[in-house]
Scaffold this active site. Structure first.
Site, PDB file in Angstrom:
ATOM      1  N   TYR A  14      67.171 -17.494  55.317  1.00  0.00           N
ATOM      2  CA  TYR A  14      67.844 -17.717  56.597  1.00  0.00           C
ATOM      3  C   TYR A  14      69.257 -18.286  56.448  1.00  0.00           C
ATOM      4  CZ  TYR A  14      63.006 -17.366  58.128  1.00  0.00           C
ATOM      5  OH  TYR A  14      61.729 -16.935  58.342  1.00  0.00           O
ATOM      6  N   HIS A  19      71.084 -17.700  63.466  1.00  0.00           N
ATOM      7  CA  HIS A  19      70.241 -18.817  63.917  1.00  0.00           C
ATOM      8  C   HIS A  19      70.593 -20.112  63.177  1.00  0.00           C
ATOM      9  CE1 HIS A  19      67.118 -19.422  66.760  1.00  0.00           C
ATOM     10  NE2 HIS A  19      66.069 -19.448  65.950  1.00  0.00           N
ATOM     11  N   TYR A  64      61.641 -25.994  60.468  1.00  0.00           N
ATOM     12  CA  TYR A  64      61.855 -24.707  61.112  1.00  0.00           C
ATOM     13  C   TYR A  64      62.235 -24.940  62.572  1.00  0.00           C
ATOM     14  CZ  TYR A  64      60.386 -22.277  56.957  1.00  0.00           C
ATOM     15  OH  TYR A  64      60.299 -21.838  55.670  1.00  0.00           O
ATOM     16  N   ASN A  66      61.574 -23.863  65.630  1.00  0.00           N
ATOM     17  CA  ASN A  66      60.685 -24.088  66.776  1.00  0.00           C
ATOM     18  C   ASN A  66      59.980 -25.438  66.752  1.00  0.00           C
ATOM     19  OD1 ASN A  66      61.487 -21.542  67.463  1.00  0.00           O
ATOM     20  ND2 ASN A  66      59.506 -20.581  67.116  1.00  0.00           N
ATOM     21  N   ASP A  91      72.748 -22.320  67.892  1.00  0.00           N
ATOM     22  CA  ASP A  91      73.197 -20.977  68.235  1.00  0.00           C
ATOM     23  C   ASP A  91      72.868 -20.642  69.679  1.00  0.00           C
ATOM     24  OD1 ASP A  91      70.389 -20.985  67.185  1.00  0.00           O
ATOM     25  OD2 ASP A  91      70.464 -18.897  67.864  1.00  0.00           O
ATOM     26  N   ASN A 112      64.263 -22.232  71.699  1.00  0.00           N
ATOM     27  CA  ASN A 112      63.025 -22.894  71.268  1.00  0.00           C
ATOM     28  C   ASN A 112      63.255 -24.182  70.495  1.00  0.00           C
ATOM     29  OD1 ASN A 112      61.391 -20.985  72.503  1.00  0.00           O
ATOM     30  ND2 ASN A 112      61.343 -19.679  70.703  1.00  0.00           N
TER      31      ASN A 112
END
Length: 190
Positions: A14, A19, A64, A66, A91, A112
């Site tokens: 990632y 994100h 992470y 969420n 973002d 989220n």
């Protein structure tokens, strides 16, 4: 103590994704003082430094996106950061690439990571800096889009946007949320 929290997902996969623009910004803030965000604390990696004489902790939650609220709640408690001195950077697909929006409070707006933070902190009174990663050609799977890397031709826009976002954080720390919002939101719409 101020807390500047950049949201993103941990891991190589990632690293350069849309994100992870929050991670990119706090990394850049650390790099300008020849520092790295690498101390593991409260399910995050952190770096303590000073901006304009104010103590700052730069934070990249490692839970992470969420589940960001879990780590942020621990950071807030560990460092005794008042909500008014906590800035969440993340973002925003609803903003075109290059646009920034700073707000003193509000809902998660469908993000989220922000939803998790507001839930864990039990308030919407959290300042935030939303960084535009959207595109005019945005269609299809939104998750795939935000987890994708920036296109080669977007590289300069991302660089400029991160520099402008640095200035927004500096303004927030030195002048407070209201003045920072006026400067950031006005300059981003021009």
């Amino acid at each position: 103590m101020f807390g500047i929290v950049g949201l993103g997902n941990p891991g190589r996969r990632y690293r350069k994704s849309r994100h992870n623009i929050g991670f990119m910004l706090v990394d850049q803030l650390a790099a300008r003082q020849d520092r790295k965000i690498e101390v593991f604390k409260c399910r995050s990696v952190v770096c303590e430094l000073s901006i304009f004489g104010h103590d700052i902790v730069l934070v990249k939650p490692q839970t992470y996106m969420n589940r960001s609220g879990e780590a942020v709640a621990e950071i807030v408690e560990s460092y005794s950061i008042p909500f008014s001195k906590l800035l969440i950077v993340y973002d925003e697909v609803a903003l075109m690439l290059g646009r920034l929006r700073m707000k003193a409070r509000g809902s998660a707006g469908g993000h989220n990571g922000m939803r998790s933070i507001l839930s864990f902190l039990e308030t919407e009174e959290i300042p935030r800096l939303r960084i535009g990663v959207g595109s005019e050609v945005l269609q299809g799977d939104l998750t795939a889009f935000v987890l994708s890397r920036f296109r080669w031709r977007e590289r300069n826009s991302v660089k400029e946007m991160l520099s402008t976002a640095e200035y927004a954080v500096d303004s927030y720390v030195s002048d407070g949320i209201e003045k920072a919002m006026n400067r950031t939101n006005r300059s981003s719409s021009e």
